[in-house]
Design a protein around this motif. Structure first.
Motif, PDB file in Angstrom:
ATOM      1  N   GLY A  23       2.200   8.965   4.279  1.00  0.00           N
ATOM      2  CA  GLY A  23       3.284   9.877   4.145  1.00  0.00           C
ATOM      3  C   GLY A  23       3.756   9.716   2.660  1.00  0.00           C
ATOM      4  N   GLY A  24       3.105   8.952   1.980  1.00  0.00           N
ATOM      5  CA  GLY A  24       3.416   8.636   0.313  1.00  0.00           C
ATOM      6  C   GLY A  24       4.225   7.586   0.148  1.00  0.00           C
ATOM      7  N   GLN A  25       4.978   6.842   1.161  1.00  0.00           N
ATOM      8  CA  GLN A  25       5.552   5.931   0.802  1.00  0.00           C
ATOM      9  C   GLN A  25       5.074   4.444   0.582  1.00  0.00           C
ATOM     10  OE1 GLN A  25       4.807   7.047   3.888  1.00  0.00           O
ATOM     11  NE2 GLN A  25       4.735   5.409   5.450  1.00  0.00           N
ATOM     12  N   VAL A  26       5.543   3.689   0.051  1.00  0.00           N
ATOM     13  CA  VAL A  26       5.051   2.427  -0.424  1.00  0.00           C
ATOM     14  C   VAL A  26       5.456   1.315   0.453  1.00  0.00           C
ATOM     15  CG1 VAL A  26       4.772   0.711  -2.519  1.00  0.00           C
ATOM     16  CG2 VAL A  26       4.851   3.054  -2.760  1.00  0.00           C
ATOM     17  N   GLU A  27       4.734   0.813   1.196  1.00  0.00           N
ATOM     18  CA  GLU A  27       5.049  -0.182   2.231  1.00  0.00           C
ATOM     19  C   GLU A  27       4.342  -1.525   2.228  1.00  0.00           C
ATOM     20  OE1 GLU A  27       4.182   2.418   5.676  1.00  0.00           O
ATOM     21  OE2 GLU A  27       2.285   2.083   5.734  1.00  0.00           O
ATOM     22  N   VAL A  28       4.832  -2.321   2.764  1.00  0.00           N
ATOM     23  CA  VAL A  28       4.475  -3.842   2.958  1.00  0.00           C
ATOM     24  C   VAL A  28       3.883  -3.997   4.372  1.00  0.00           C
ATOM     25  CG1 VAL A  28       4.875  -6.254   2.689  1.00  0.00           C
ATOM     26  CG2 VAL A  28       5.822  -4.581   1.050  1.00  0.00           C
ATOM     27  N   GLU A  29       2.661  -4.759   4.260  1.00  0.00           N
ATOM     28  CA  GLU A  29       2.183  -5.241   5.728  1.00  0.00           C
ATOM     29  C   GLU A  29       1.807  -6.647   5.666  1.00  0.00           C
ATOM     30  OE1 GLU A  29      -1.274  -2.525   6.071  1.00  0.00           O
ATOM     31  OE2 GLU A  29      -0.108  -0.925   6.720  1.00  0.00           O
ATOM     32  N   GLY A  30       1.839  -7.330   6.728  1.00  0.00           N
ATOM     33  CA  GLY A  30       1.334  -8.655   6.671  1.00  0.00           C
ATOM     34  C   GLY A  30       2.626  -9.595   7.172  1.00  0.00           C
TER      35      GLY A  30
ATOM     36  N   THR B  70       0.773  -1.066  -0.214  1.00  0.00           N
ATOM     37  CA  THR B  70       0.076   0.158   0.085  1.00  0.00           C
ATOM     38  C   THR B  70       0.814   1.465  -0.095  1.00  0.00           C
ATOM     39  OG1 THR B  70      -0.104   0.055   2.376  1.00  0.00           O
ATOM     40  CG2 THR B  70      -1.846  -1.297   1.411  1.00  0.00           C
ATOM     41  N   ARG B  71       0.099   2.263  -0.436  1.00  0.00           N
ATOM     42  CA  ARG B  71       0.833   3.789  -0.149  1.00  0.00           C
ATOM     43  C   ARG B  71       0.428   4.395   1.299  1.00  0.00           C
ATOM     44  NH1 ARG B  71       3.871   6.303  -3.511  1.00  0.00           N
ATOM     45  NH2 ARG B  71       3.219   5.497  -5.254  1.00  0.00           N
ATOM     46  N   GLY B  72       1.517   4.540   2.072  1.00  0.00           N
ATOM     47  CA  GLY B  72       1.170   4.990   3.335  1.00  0.00           C
ATOM     48  C   GLY B  72       0.729   6.539   3.393  1.00  0.00           C
TER      49      GLY B  72
ATOM     50  N   ARG C  68       2.264 -18.002  -5.259  1.00  0.00           N
ATOM     51  CA  ARG C  68       1.064 -18.379  -4.682  1.00  0.00           C
ATOM     52  C   ARG C  68       0.972 -17.747  -3.342  1.00  0.00           C
ATOM     53  NH1 ARG C  68      -0.945 -24.099  -6.803  1.00  0.00           N
ATOM     54  NH2 ARG C  68      -0.147 -23.748  -9.030  1.00  0.00           N
ATOM     55  N   PHE C  69       1.591 -16.626  -3.062  1.00  0.00           N
ATOM     56  CA  PHE C  69       1.271 -15.832  -1.659  1.00  0.00           C
ATOM     57  C   PHE C  69      -0.104 -14.949  -2.067  1.00  0.00           C
ATOM     58  CE2 PHE C  69       5.932 -16.319  -1.249  1.00  0.00           C
ATOM     59  CZ  PHE C  69       5.876 -16.795  -0.141  1.00  0.00           C
ATOM     60  N   PRO C  70      -0.924 -15.201  -1.098  1.00  0.00           N
ATOM     61  CA  PRO C  70      -2.122 -14.112  -1.035  1.00  0.00           C
ATOM     62  C   PRO C  70      -1.588 -12.684  -0.972  1.00  0.00           C
ATOM     63  CG  PRO C  70      -2.075 -15.113   1.079  1.00  0.00           C
ATOM     64  CD  PRO C  70      -1.001 -15.833   0.258  1.00  0.00           C
ATOM     65  N   VAL C  71      -1.843 -11.768  -2.008  1.00  0.00           N
ATOM     66  CA  VAL C  71      -1.230 -10.623  -2.110  1.00  0.00           C
ATOM     67  C   VAL C  71      -2.595  -9.495  -2.270  1.00  0.00           C
ATOM     68  CG1 VAL C  71      -0.568 -10.645  -4.366  1.00  0.00           C
ATOM     69  CG2 VAL C  71       0.499  -8.962  -2.927  1.00  0.00           C
ATOM     70  N   GLN C  72      -2.347  -8.313  -1.856  1.00  0.00           N
ATOM     71  CA  GLN C  72      -3.270  -7.183  -2.187  1.00  0.00           C
ATOM     72  C   GLN C  72      -2.464  -6.084  -2.614  1.00  0.00           C
ATOM     73  OE1 GLN C  72      -5.567  -7.013   1.367  1.00  0.00           O
ATOM     74  NE2 GLN C  72      -7.024  -8.319   0.979  1.00  0.00           N
ATOM     75  N   LEU C  73      -2.776  -5.549  -3.628  1.00  0.00           N
ATOM     76  CA  LEU C  73      -2.033  -4.353  -4.239  1.00  0.00           C
ATOM     77  C   LEU C  73      -3.052  -3.047  -3.883  1.00  0.00           C
ATOM     78  CD1 LEU C  73       0.637  -3.148  -5.432  1.00  0.00           C
ATOM     79  CD2 LEU C  73      -0.619  -3.615  -7.749  1.00  0.00           C
ATOM     80  N   GLY C  74      -2.647  -2.324  -3.246  1.00  0.00           N
ATOM     81  CA  GLY C  74      -3.375  -1.078  -2.864  1.00  0.00           C
ATOM     82  C   GLY C  74      -3.533  -0.049  -4.006  1.00  0.00           C
ATOM     83  N   PRO C  75      -4.948   0.649  -4.113  1.00  0.00           N
ATOM     84  CA  PRO C  75      -5.411   1.138  -4.965  1.00  0.00           C
ATOM     85  C   PRO C  75      -4.419   2.479  -5.367  1.00  0.00           C
ATOM     86  CG  PRO C  75      -6.682   1.820  -3.125  1.00  0.00           C
ATOM     87  CD  PRO C  75      -5.633   0.709  -2.882  1.00  0.00           C
ATOM     88  N   GLY C  76      -4.260   2.584  -6.628  1.00  0.00           N
ATOM     89  CA  GLY C  76      -3.491   3.749  -7.200  1.00  0.00           C
ATOM     90  C   GLY C  76      -2.029   3.001  -7.217  1.00  0.00           C
TER      91      GLY C  76
ATOM     92  N   ALA D 220       6.076  -1.898  -7.274  1.00  0.00           N
ATOM     93  CA  ALA D 220       4.907  -2.411  -6.361  1.00  0.00           C
ATOM     94  C   ALA D 220       4.241  -3.575  -7.118  1.00  0.00           C
ATOM     95  CB  ALA D 220       3.808  -1.410  -5.930  1.00  0.00           C
ATOM     96  N   ALA D 221       3.715  -3.260  -8.460  1.00  0.00           N
ATOM     97  CA  ALA D 221       3.023  -4.025  -9.233  1.00  0.00           C
ATOM     98  C   ALA D 221       3.776  -5.291  -9.622  1.00  0.00           C
ATOM     99  CB  ALA D 221       2.712  -3.416 -10.434  1.00  0.00           C
ATOM    100  N   TRP D 222       5.323  -5.101  -9.920  1.00  0.00           N
ATOM    101  CA  TRP D 222       5.866  -6.363  -9.994  1.00  0.00           C
ATOM    102  C   TRP D 222       6.116  -7.265  -8.823  1.00  0.00           C
ATOM    103  CZ3 TRP D 222      11.825  -5.966 -10.391  1.00  0.00           C
ATOM    104  CH2 TRP D 222      12.440  -7.269 -10.776  1.00  0.00           C
ATOM    105  N   ALA D 223       6.348  -6.531  -7.671  1.00  0.00           N
ATOM    106  CA  ALA D 223       6.360  -7.315  -6.408  1.00  0.00           C
ATOM    107  C   ALA D 223       5.076  -8.040  -6.368  1.00  0.00           C
ATOM    108  CB  ALA D 223       6.649  -6.584  -5.447  1.00  0.00           C
ATOM    109  N   ALA D 224       4.057  -7.568  -6.528  1.00  0.00           N
ATOM    110  CA  ALA D 224       2.782  -8.083  -6.318  1.00  0.00           C
ATOM    111  C   ALA D 224       2.494  -9.425  -7.337  1.00  0.00           C
ATOM    112  CB  ALA D 224       1.545  -7.246  -6.371  1.00  0.00           C
ATOM    113  N   GLN D 225       3.145  -9.103  -8.448  1.00  0.00           N
ATOM    114  CA  GLN D 225       3.056 -10.101  -9.676  1.00  0.00           C
ATOM    115  C   GLN D 225       3.831 -11.276  -9.006  1.00  0.00           C
ATOM    116  OE1 GLN D 225       4.535  -9.306 -13.509  1.00  0.00           O
ATOM    117  NE2 GLN D 225       2.951 -10.618 -14.558  1.00  0.00           N
ATOM    118  N   MET D 226       5.010 -11.205  -8.663  1.00  0.00           N
ATOM    119  CA  MET D 226       5.745 -12.353  -8.397  1.00  0.00           C
ATOM    120  C   MET D 226       5.293 -13.113  -7.206  1.00  0.00           C
ATOM    121  SD  MET D 226       9.864 -10.822  -8.839  1.00  0.00           S
ATOM    122  CE  MET D 226       9.823  -9.332  -7.958  1.00  0.00           C
ATOM    123  N   LEU D 227       4.830 -12.332  -6.154  1.00  0.00           N
ATOM    124  CA  LEU D 227       4.167 -12.936  -4.938  1.00  0.00           C
ATOM    125  C   LEU D 227       2.924 -13.804  -5.324  1.00  0.00           C
ATOM    126  CD1 LEU D 227       4.473  -9.886  -2.376  1.00  0.00           C
ATOM    127  CD2 LEU D 227       5.799 -12.067  -2.103  1.00  0.00           C
TER     128      LEU D 227
END
Length: 107
Positions: free
Chosen positions: A15-22, A11-13, A74-82, A63-70
């Protein structure tokens, strides 16, 4: 009955940074690292995020590349809006090209 694992959220936090949670295991971390994510210690564990000030287009591509690789691993992944970049005239996210080292054959 088993429950589905918690998704890895990119997600985009505030403060504008792209971060990972989970929950991120060693394979997930390797994939995130390959996409350019950094990690550091905090009081409550570790943060995982992209470097600051690289530009939204770069951040969205990574972020999109990371989500695609995950997802491919077969990791469950959610890419934030935008965060899903679009190449002009296409409906697929623009994934950054990477040069991979040539494979060598063992003899």
């Amino acid at each position: 009955m088993s429950t589905a694992p918690e998704p890895i959220r990119i997600t985009r936090g505030r403060g504008g940074q792209v971060e990972v949670e989970g929950t991120v295991d060693s394979l997930a971390w390797q994939l995130l690292s390959r996409a350019g994510f950094l990690s550091g210690p905090t009081i409550n564990g570790r943060w995982i995020r992209l470097p600051f000030d690289m530009g939204e287009d770069w951040e969205n591509e990574r972020a999109a590349w990371a989500a695609q690789m995950l997802a491919t691993a077969r990791f469950p992944v959610q890419l934030g809006p935008g965060l899903s970049p679009r190449a002009s005239g296409t409906t697929q996210p623009a994934i950054p090209s990477q040069s991979l080292p040539p494979r060598t054959l063992m003899r």
